[in-house]
Design an enzyme around this catalytic site. Structure first.
Site, mmCIF file in Angstrom:
data_model
loop_
_atom_site.group_PDB
_atom_site.id
_atom_site.type_symbol
_atom_site.label_atom_id
_atom_site.label_comp_id
_atom_site.label_asym_id
_atom_site.label_seq_id
_atom_site.Cartn_x
_atom_site.Cartn_y
_atom_site.Cartn_z
ATOM 1 N N LYS B 189 0.851 -1.190 0.000
ATOM 2 C CA LYS B 189 0.000 0.000 0.000
ATOM 3 C C LYS B 189 0.882 1.233 0.000
ATOM 4 O O LYS B 189 1.709 1.421 0.892
ATOM 5 C CB LYS B 189 -0.918 0.021 1.235
ATOM 6 C CG LYS B 189 -1.847 1.260 1.240
ATOM 7 C CD LYS B 189 -2.574 1.486 2.548
ATOM 8 C CE LYS B 189 -1.948 2.541 3.436
ATOM 9 N NZ LYS B 189 -1.660 3.822 2.778
ATOM 10 N N GLU B 265 10.199 0.553 10.418
ATOM 11 C CA GLU B 265 11.235 1.564 10.292
ATOM 12 C C GLU B 265 10.532 2.884 10.561
ATOM 13 O O GLU B 265 9.697 3.318 9.752
ATOM 14 C CB GLU B 265 11.867 1.481 8.911
ATOM 15 C CG GLU B 265 13.269 2.057 8.850
ATOM 16 C CD GLU B 265 13.244 3.526 8.531
ATOM 17 O OE1 GLU B 265 13.119 3.871 7.352
ATOM 18 O OE2 GLU B 265 13.326 4.337 9.482
ATOM 19 N N GLU B 396 9.784 14.665 16.699
ATOM 20 C CA GLU B 396 10.191 14.669 15.296
ATOM 21 C C GLU B 396 9.342 15.681 14.529
ATOM 22 O O GLU B 396 8.127 15.576 14.511
ATOM 23 C CB GLU B 396 9.996 13.275 14.700
ATOM 24 C CG GLU B 396 10.574 13.123 13.294
ATOM 25 C CD GLU B 396 10.409 11.722 12.753
ATOM 26 O OE1 GLU B 396 9.376 11.089 13.055
ATOM 27 O OE2 GLU B 396 11.294 11.248 12.019
#
Lengths: 495, 498
Positions: B189, B265, B396
């Site tokens: 996807k 990840e 982040e």
């Protein structure tokens, strides 16, 4: 520097004749040549330049320069691999021409060259091209005071001497791992089969290999081969050929302590146990000694059959040979067996057949020359039975379509007979028993064992011999180690 | 015939045919529920086109196609043939580099120069794994003379792969390379922000000769299609690249459904450490690349910069100057370095962090505002006078925003570097041989760059410590994500027990 040739199948090409050095074809220093004879017609195809020791100097100097040149030295593994993948694609595109030359020069059937030998070259280049960026060193943890690691470095200039039985395949087996690891090469072809690799040399240039990385030369073993083996600027020698020549090379190489790998002769045993599938055994026994005109280092030329099925097996073996081993012009689609490669080989095989007759073995099939249309170095597929283990035809490598069949009573005896040889290259065994198969495979003294097949090599599986069949391994991942130096680097972290 | 193509245009290719369907069994199809969603050009904020949306029902169809392929035709394909298909695919990617790069720039907003680099890297990655396919070996293990023991490395089966929008094609290449080389089949996807390049790529998968169902590529949303993949009972493994928050959700869904294998990840807040003896000019160029490359939209971005006190002032002045030189603008302009952020949502999020930095009392050295008045462009931004607990130091940001702090000693900077829940990447800039190795060995991060930044290779493993992920991609290590060991023990003797 080239001649236009046309083969019996109508294919035309420009045949290079020179020494391929620095991506160019050049004459030999004294313009000497050697002739290539067509073993089917016994006529000369053409003459090619034969290297002198001065030419070897030139080739080695080119390879040494190329080894240091940034155009090769600074390439990443991925980039080297990419060149090899390109070469594989080009070989594939020129398959018909290469197969034609091989058939003309070596005498093997065209169909075999096209469907087996050329694809082998493509596969090997692609396989080692894929390895070029996957050849790892190690990082070894010995504690915080030291950072220790190894790197794999190329050896340098590799002198590679190949035989005439598989001119294209043997070149690929040598060039593949050598180039993958970043070496440069001087490849000396066999004087019996000088043509096909000269044509392939053009593809090496087209693929984009820098000049001097691959140098391909023709010449005589005693002159060019000896010069290469003793040359102080050659870092490694790889040789495939007879055990006798292998020993010579080892002696010559010792003066400069060269790194050497050798793939030499064999007298490989094929054992047929009582419970074997006899049709399967007969099929593979045929392949194992009659393919490539019997000119295979791993030929299973000693067939050991359990006494209870001896007659039944030998009849099936004979029937298989009679059915499949069609002798003829190698360019004919129906031909299975072409001529032996040269008059010298032809006479050698015939003399062993005579020895077999004189030693008292039973001539079960064949046993004589079989010229086609009155010409060519053809020998009828030959089988001796009731062979004693002391006979020459049982102990010595014949290198032709001649099998020696002996019998045994027990598994222990079969293993003992199999190991009773100064050779140890291949071996085959036929049985349906799971335990026996794996157990006997471990007992046989050989570099390779085939269970329920013979001469069924694969470029991804290590290949080589023990005892006087050779030193080192080719193919598979194992084929890389002979072409690298492992350098250990220690960084003192306590400083 | 379903409407599964549209015609689009880019400044570099002119008009081209853009597939819009779901790529299942080597064909483009509409979704079962016939839903579509819009794709926005981040440089202009305009709609490019609509693509078909995969819902749970479509995921079921794709998984069935992958399962049938895995149990059937794909099993018959030898490792060497798998490798050759990947090599063929790599050649096709190279042949169509300009098209793929242009679609990538159009949809993601990265500069055409960077996009070309990405596509080249995709071809290299696929070619690399093509070379691995026939070299995946088990072992024979000598345990006893009356036994024969060996191991096999077998594919896992049907793999669900969910990729992000920051490097749409590169992330696709990283995922499919090792999975296909080892014999698995895939339902992949793409990100809802960037579905276009994957669909153009899908055409080459068919052209290369992969059997139908081996690689299925679907466009859709995380909350529906992504969730369906993570909890699917017939998917054997899920691989995800994206935010840590979503990574957690996926791991939970995997556990709750069929305990499918998981590799992740995720995010990062990577420290970039500059010692007094670093070559300032070179370091500046790497630090700049480390944060502003891909508009700061890198999981491994060097977003926390630590500079040793001896060179701090000099460094800040020089880096500010360098940051202001970055060319921000039209992705299709050859000199552009930094394009727009990928979406309105991302833009708002980054601007929110900039606000937070200002409010928490950090100093804006440069940037801190929108660039231009159209498109999601943000000025390259530097914060100084930061405290470790500030949001801009802990969370982040995923934009062209970095923070610089000062340090005195090696011990101190290691502590500062490790003050994070993440551990994806890091860097050390120094001329000293031993400092480089010692600090590299001490840093708790999956990658340490020394005197460089953001230099990746398909040969080198990549992944995170701590909450930056599970498992490694790239290199030989990625193969372990897509294989499972089988041990075979053959008795060659008789019974052991009565």
């Amino acid at each position: 520097m080239e001649v236009d040739l046309t083969a019996p199948n109508g294919r035309k090409w420009a045949q290079p004749l020179g020494l391929f050095i620095n991506n160019e074809f050049v004459k030999s220093s004294n313009e000497q040549k050697l002739a290539s004879i067509n073993p089917t017609t016994e006529e000369e195809i053409c003459s090619v330049y034969a290297a002198t020791s001065d030419d070897i100097d030139t080739a080695v100097a080119a390879a040494r320069k190329a080894f240091r040149d940034p155009s090769w030295k600074s390439l990443s593994g991925t980039e080297r691999g990419a060149l090899m993948l390109k070469l594989a694609d080009l070989v594939s595109q020129h398959a018909e021409t290469l197969a034609t030359i091989e058939c003309l020069d070596n005498g093997k059937p065209y169909t075999t060259a096209l469907t087996e030998n050329v694809p082998e070259v493509v596969n090997v280049f692609r396989y080692y091209g894929g390895y070029a960026d996957k050849n790892f060193g190690q990082v070894i943890d010995v504690g915080p005071a030291k950072f220790a690691y190894t790197v794999k470095e190329p050896l340098g200039v590799c002198g590679q001497i190949i035989p005439w039985n598989y001119p294209l395949d043997m070149a690929a087996w040598k060039l593949g791992p050598a180039l993958c690891c970043g070496n440069t090469v001087v490849l000396k072809l066999a004087e019996q089969t000088p043509l096909s690799m000269l044509y392939l040399a053009n593809l090496i240039k087209e693929a984009g290999f820098p000049p001097g990385v691959v140098n391909i030369i023709n010449g005589y073993g005693r002159e060019a081969g000896a010069a290469l083996v003793q040359h102080p600027q050659v870092d490694k020698i790889a040789f495939t050929g007879s055990t006798a020549t292998g020993k010579e090379i080892m002696k010559l190489a010792s003066a400069t302590m060269k790194n050497i790998t050798l793939e030499t002769g064999g007298k490989s045993p094929l054992i047929v146990f009582e419970d074997a599938d006899l049709d399967l055994a007969a099929t593979w026994s045929h392949i194992g000694i009659m393919s490539n005109q019997g000119q295979i280092c791993t030929a299973t030329s000693r067939i050991l059959v359990h006494e209870n099925i001896y007659d039944k097996f030998t009849e099936k073996f004979k029937a298989k040979i009679q059915q499949l081993s069609v002798l003829g012009d190698p360019f004919e689609k129906t031909t299975f067996q072409g001529p032996q490669v040269t008059k010298q080989q032809y006479e050698r095989v015939l003399s062993y057949i005579n020895i077999g007759k004189e030693e008292g073995a039973t001539l079960f099939l064949g046993g004589e020359a079989a010229p086609q249309k009155g010409k060519g170095f053809f020998i009828a597929p030959t089988v001796f039975t009731n062979v004693k283990t002391t006979m020459k035809i049982y102990r010595e490598e014949i290198f032709g379509p001649c099998a020696a069949v002996a019998s045994f009573k027990t598994e222990e005896e079969a293993i003992e007979m199999a190991n009773d040889s100064t050779y140890g290259l291949g071996a085959a065994l036929f049985t349906k028993d799971l335990n026996r198969a794996h157990r006997v495979a471990r007992e046989i003294e050989a570099g390779m064992v085939w269970i329920n097949s013979s001469n069924d090599a694969d470029f991804r599986v290590p290949f080589g011999g023990v005892k006087q069949s050779g030193i080192g391994r080719e193919l598979g991942e194992a084929g890389l180690a002979p072409y690298c130096n492992v350098k250990a680097i220690h960084v003192n972290m306590a400083a | 015939m379903a409407n599964v193509y549209t015609e689009l245009k880019t400044p570099t290719t002119g008009a081209y045919k853009q597939p819009t369907g779901l790529f299942i069994n080597n064909e483009f199809v509409e979704g079962v529920e016939k839903k579509t969603f819009e794709v926005i050009n981040p440089a202009t904020e305009e709609v490019i086109c609509s693509v078909h949306e995969a819902t749970e029902a479509d995921v079921d169809i794709a998984v069935k196609a992958a399962r049938d392929a895995f149990e059937g035709p794909w099993r018959q394909v030898t490792p060497q043939q798998r490798g050759n298909l990947l090599l063929k695919l790599a050649d096709l990617i190279e042949k169509n580099l300009e098209l793929l790069a242009s679609v990538e720039s159009l949809d993601n907003g990265k500069s055409i120069t960077m996009a070309r680099g990405d596509v080249g890297a995709v071809a290299g990655c696929i070619r690399y794994y093509g070379g691995w396919a026939d070299k995946i070996e088990g072992k024979t293990i000598d345990i006893a003379p009356d036994m024969f023991h060996y191991t096999r490395l077998e594919p896992i089966g049907v793999c669900g792969q969910i990729i992000p929008w920051n490097f749409p094609l590169l992330m696709l290449g990283w995922k499919i390379g090792p999975a296909l080389a080892t014999g698995n089949t895939i339902v992949l996807k793409t990100a809802e922000q960037t579905p276009l390049s994957g669909l153009v790529f899908a055409q080459f998968v068919k052209e290369a000769g992969f059997p139908p169902g081996v690689l299925n590529i679907i466009s859709g949303f995380g909350k529906t299609a992504g969730a369906a993949i993570s909890s699917h009972m017939d998917i054997d493994k899920v691989a995800f690249t994206g935010s840590t928050v979503v990574g957690r959700t996926i791991m939970k869904a995997a556990a709750a459904s069929n305990l499918k294998k998981v590799t992740l990840e995720l995010g990062g807040k990577s420290p970039n450490i500059v010692f007094n003896d670093a070559d300032i000019e070179q370091t500046i160029s790497w630090v700049n690349f480390g944060i502003y490359f891909n508009h700061g939209q890198c999981c491994c971005a060097g977003s926390r910069i630590y500079v040793q006190s001896g060179i701090y002032d000099k460094f800040v002045a020089a880096f500010k100057k360098r940051a202001e030189q970055n060319k921000v603008g039209d992705p299709f302009h050859p000199e552009t370095f930094q394009g727009p952020q990928v979406s309105q949502l991302q833009y708002d999020r980054i601007m929110g962090y900039i606000e937070s930095g200002k409010q928490e009392g950090a100093t804006v050295e440069t940037g801190g505002a929108r660039h231009g008045d159209k498109g999601y462009f943000i000025q390259p931004t530097i914060f100084t006078n930061v405290r470790p607990e500030m949001k801009i130091m802990q969370e982040e940001i995923f934009g062209p925003v970095c923070a610089i702090a000062k340090f005195d000693t090696e011990e101190e900077v290691l502590q500062m570097a490790h003050d994070t829940i993440y551990g994806l990447a890091s860097a050390v800039h120094t001329k000293d041989l031993n400092t480089a190795i010692r600090v590299a060995n001490s840093l708790r991060a999956g990658t340490v760059w020394v005197n460089c930044y953001n230099l990746l290779s398909h040969q080198l493993p990549f992944g995170g410590y701590a909450q930056s992920g599970i498992g490694r991609e790239l290199g030989e290590e990625a193969l372990a994500n897509y294989t499972q060991h089988k041990s075979v023990a053959i008795r060659l003797g008789g019974p052991l027990f009565g």
